[in-house]
Design a protein around this motif. Structure first.
Motif, PDB file in Angstrom:
ATOM      1  N   MET A 492      37.172 -37.863  32.369  1.00 31.94           N
ATOM      2  CA  MET A 492      38.560 -37.938  31.909  1.00 31.94           C
ATOM      3  C   MET A 492      39.148 -36.562  31.626  1.00 31.94           C
ATOM      4  O   MET A 492      40.318 -36.317  31.893  1.00 31.94           O
ATOM      5  N   CYS A 493      38.325 -35.678  31.064  1.00 26.79           N
ATOM      6  CA  CYS A 493      38.877 -34.410  30.554  1.00 26.79           C
ATOM      7  C   CYS A 493      38.399 -33.183  31.324  1.00 26.79           C
ATOM      8  O   CYS A 493      38.873 -32.074  31.061  1.00 26.79           O
ATOM      9  N   GLY A 494      37.463 -33.349  32.221  1.00 31.94           N
ATOM     10  CA  GLY A 494      37.022 -32.203  33.025  1.00 31.94           C
ATOM     11  C   GLY A 494      37.915 -32.057  34.242  1.00 31.94           C
ATOM     12  O   GLY A 494      38.761 -32.916  34.517  1.00 31.94           O
ATOM     13  N   SER A 495      37.722 -30.959  34.973  1.00 31.08           N
ATOM     14  CA  SER A 495      38.502 -30.730  36.183  1.00 31.08           C
ATOM     15  C   SER A 495      38.272 -31.870  37.183  1.00 31.08           C
ATOM     16  O   SER A 495      37.217 -32.501  37.169  1.00 31.08           O
ATOM     17  N   LEU A 496      39.260 -32.105  38.046  1.00 33.83           N
ATOM     18  CA  LEU A 496      39.148 -33.228  38.996  1.00 33.83           C
ATOM     19  C   LEU A 496      38.169 -32.909  40.129  1.00 33.83           C
ATOM     20  O   LEU A 496      38.574 -32.641  41.260  1.00 33.83           O
ATOM     21  N   LEU A 497      36.908 -32.939  39.819  1.00 36.46           N
ATOM     22  CA  LEU A 497      35.891 -32.608  40.822  1.00 36.46           C
ATOM     23  C   LEU A 497      35.758 -33.729  41.837  1.00 36.46           C
ATOM     24  O   LEU A 497      35.749 -34.900  41.465  1.00 36.46           O
ATOM     25  N   ASN A 498      35.578 -33.367  43.083  1.00 41.39           N
ATOM     26  CA  ASN A 498      35.383 -34.410  44.090  1.00 41.39           C
ATOM     27  C   ASN A 498      34.035 -35.109  43.918  1.00 41.39           C
ATOM     28  O   ASN A 498      33.837 -36.198  44.431  1.00 41.39           O
ATOM     29  N   ALA A 499      33.129 -34.474  43.171  1.00 39.55           N
ATOM     30  CA  ALA A 499      31.813 -35.084  42.927  1.00 39.55           C
ATOM     31  C   ALA A 499      31.957 -36.448  42.248  1.00 39.55           C
ATOM     32  O   ALA A 499      31.082 -37.302  42.388  1.00 39.55           O
ATOM     33  N   GLN A 500      33.076 -36.673  41.519  1.00 36.43           N
ATOM     34  CA  GLN A 500      33.257 -37.976  40.861  1.00 36.43           C
ATOM     35  C   GLN A 500      33.252 -39.115  41.878  1.00 36.43           C
ATOM     36  O   GLN A 500      32.897 -40.240  41.557  1.00 36.43           O
TER      37      GLN A 500
END
Ligand SMILES: Cc1cc2nc3c(=O)[nH]c(=O)nc-3n(C[C@H](O)[C@H](O)[C@H](O)COP(=O)(O)OP(=O)(O)OC[C@H]3O[C@@H](n4cnc5c(N)ncnc54)[C@H](O)[C@@H]3O)c2cc1C
Length: 557
Positions: A492-500
């Protein structure tokens, strides 16, 4: 592999980040691929543009989901890579996934057409001496290939040079010259600072408004790229509340900047940085009604502000160009300035010469090329409804805030599954309906003015989540909230990593993805504030049914 497993031959045009990730995802699904790259290097634009360039998206945001690169430290100490470093990352990616053997360098696709006699797509390269045949085509030739240069009034009179950004290789070329930079995007921002640094006099001509200026790094602290703020919480703020949110954001930044100036008075560098930051915020404030943070593209680079502040004696902002004279420019405000060179950072035209300018082309291919130039008229910026999943455009969606390569990765994953027939496109009618609603939505959010000019512009989170839902790889945030709260807070609060998007779904790499997400640096303070704001909005939407409070990540496209 299941009984219905399907393997197809795919031709990929271009080997920048988009072509490379498309190759990797198609191979992962077992398809046979050939990549055609007209240059002799892998890395696309970043091997071709000015080599002193630095990316405007941090590595956390730009990297592909399942490859951090050789420098693992970068997860804790994120930064913007230089063009040279990013090209190296792409080369390492190609080595790691054994991609190079599928790439044909110095092979320019000259002609592409559909042959109805065998229902295959045909490609001719270089000297037209060989015809390749494919079941599917991925067009990954990039949106920054063909320079767009305006025609100025009385241009024929001008004795100086008119160049495009593409012609600039080294900043030193500006040495001792009177330069006018036209444009207000990220590359214009780099160019005006270089012109101010190296040139005798520098002018920045901006016709209307500039993109929303965001510095590469927050408050001069080189450990924190500004796009670490691209958290899901931040990007879920309902777009209808964009102006309010922009004010909150700017007031917060202003207070922080004055606070820093007051307490760190003796640190000259920091103080200068704070002045630049504040000037940038005031420039944004001046045009907040026409372009708040959610209604325009981000100029994720404050070099233009730095040029105007640091070199104020020899650098100034000008209005649009009214006309040219022999050795000077007359601007819209009727001021006149002596100029040796005009550098047009005025964007690029999207063209597909291999579809339209060759002997094999028929009317149908020309129409396809023409339609595809308006990227948002393709289904999710990728498919022409008349041709379905036979041909895809990858790398043509450009986020207003965010990075292009991660979007290309999601598009490539979707395409690979479509080729295997594990997924299906909607009917032509349904695609056309969705395209209509999508463009309507974009016009509402980003304004018709911008959407008509920048037809590939999209909203980063909304678009990525939409593709992830289609692929089946959007993380189940409710489940994660209850079972893995530490992961949830980073999502929710970390950078929008594509790893998600590797935590679940086809080709998930859960362990690696979780490690990347948990290790990646994040900015706790502001993003937790965004999360609290988001919860309030969601409450008003859920309890009172106020539609404008619906979190942006829940918008269906
Ligand atoms: C100055 C500048 C800075 C940028 N900085 C960022 C940034 O920080 N972050 C970010 O996300 N994006 C940035 N971008 C956008 C960037 O261009 C894209 O992210 C990235 O290049 C997209 O990759 P691509 O593979 O789609 O296209 P490209 O990188 O343009 O690659 C296309 C490839 O196709 C090849 N090709 C074209 N036509 C043919 C043909 N007919 N036959 C064979 N090969 C062909 C080209 O040679 C090229 O190698 C920047 C753009 C510019 C102009």
């Amino acid at each position: 592999m299941g009984d219905n497993y399907i393997q197809v031959d795919v031709g990929i045009i271009g080997c920048g980040p988009s072509g490379l990730v498309t190759l990797k995802e198609l191979l992962a699904e077992g398809h046979r691929c050939t990549v055609f790259e007209k240059s002799n290097l892998l890395g696309g634009l970043f091997t071709q543009a000015y080599q002193q360039g630095i990316l405007v998206s941090s590595h956390l945001l730009t990297m592909f989901s399942d490859f951090v690169g050789k420098d693992k430290e970068i997860l804790n100490k994120p930064r913007m890579l230089s063009f040279i470093e990013y090209s190296q990352y792409l080369n390492d990616y190609a080595d790691y996934f054994h991609l190079k053997e599928f790439i044909q360098f110095q092979t320019e696709v000259k002609s592409l057409w559909k042959d109805y006699s065998d229902n295959k797509w045909k490609i001719c390269v270089n000297n037209f001496n060989h015809i390749y045949s494919f079941d599917r085509i991925a067009i990954c030739c990039g949106i920054f290939e063909n320079a767009s240069i305006p025609l100025f009034h009385n241009q024929h009179l001008f004795q100086g040079k008119i160049k495009h950004l593409k012609d600039i290789q080294f900043y030193e070329d500006f040495h001792n010259k009177h330069i006018c930079i036209v444009g207000s995007g990220e590359s214009a921002s780099d160019m005006i600072l270089a012109a101010a640094q190296y040139g005798k006099q520098a002018f920045l001509s901006i016709r209307k408004d500039h993109g929303f200026i965001i510095p590469r790094y927050i408050h001069g602290n080189r450990d924190e790229p500004a796009d670490l703020d691209t958290s899901r919480a931040h990007h879920s703020i309902p777009r209808a509340w964009g102006v309010l949110h922009t004010y909150i954001d700017m007031i917060h930044s202003l207070i922080k900047s004055y606070f820093n100036s007051f307490f760190y008075q003796n640190e000259d560098q920091l103080d200068e940085y704070n002045l630049i930051r504040r000037t940038g915020i005031y420039m944004n404030l001046k045009q907040i009604q026409t372009s708040n943070i959610w209604t325009t593209f981000g100029t994720k680079n404050s070099n233009l502000v730095e040029a105007l502040v640091k070199y104020k004696d020899k650098c100034s902002r000008k209005s649009g160009i009214k006309e040219l004279k022999r050795n000077s420019i007359i601007f819209d405000d009727n001021s006149e300035e002596y100029v040796d060179e005009i550098i047009c950072c005025t964007g690029f035209q999207i063209l597909f010469p291999f579809l339209e300018q060759n002997s094999q082309s028929n009317f149908e291919m020309k129409r396809l090329a023409n339609d595809a130039k308006i990227s948002h008229n393709l289904f999710k910026h990728c498919f022409h409804p008349d041709f379905g999943d036979e041909i895809i455009w990858i790398g043509f969606a450009r986020p207003a805030l965010g990075a292009i390569p991660p979007l290309s990765e999601l598009q490539a994953r979707w395409f690979a599954l479509l080729c295997s027939k594990k997924l299906k496109l909607p009917t032509k009618l349904e695609m056309n309906k969705q395209i209509y609603n999508y463009v309507k939505y974009l016009k509402w959010q980003l304004t018709s003015y911008r959407i008509d000019r920048l037809t590939n512009l999209t909203d980063y989170l909304i678009y990525s989540d939409n593709l992830a839902r289609t692929i089946g790889c959007r993380p189940d945030l409710t489940r994660i909230f209850f079972q893995e709260p530490n992961l949830w807070i980073k999502l929710m609060c970390g950078s929008l990593l594509n790893a998600q998007y590797r935590l679940t779904g086809p080709h998930a790499k859960r362990k690696q993805a979780k490690e990347i997400i948990l290790q990646a640096r994040w900015i706790k303070q502001s993003n937790i504030l965004y999360l609290i704001m988001l919860i309030c909005y969601a409450f008003f939407w859920f309890v009172f049914g106020i539609e404008s409070c619906k979190p942006a990540s829940w918008y269906p496209l």
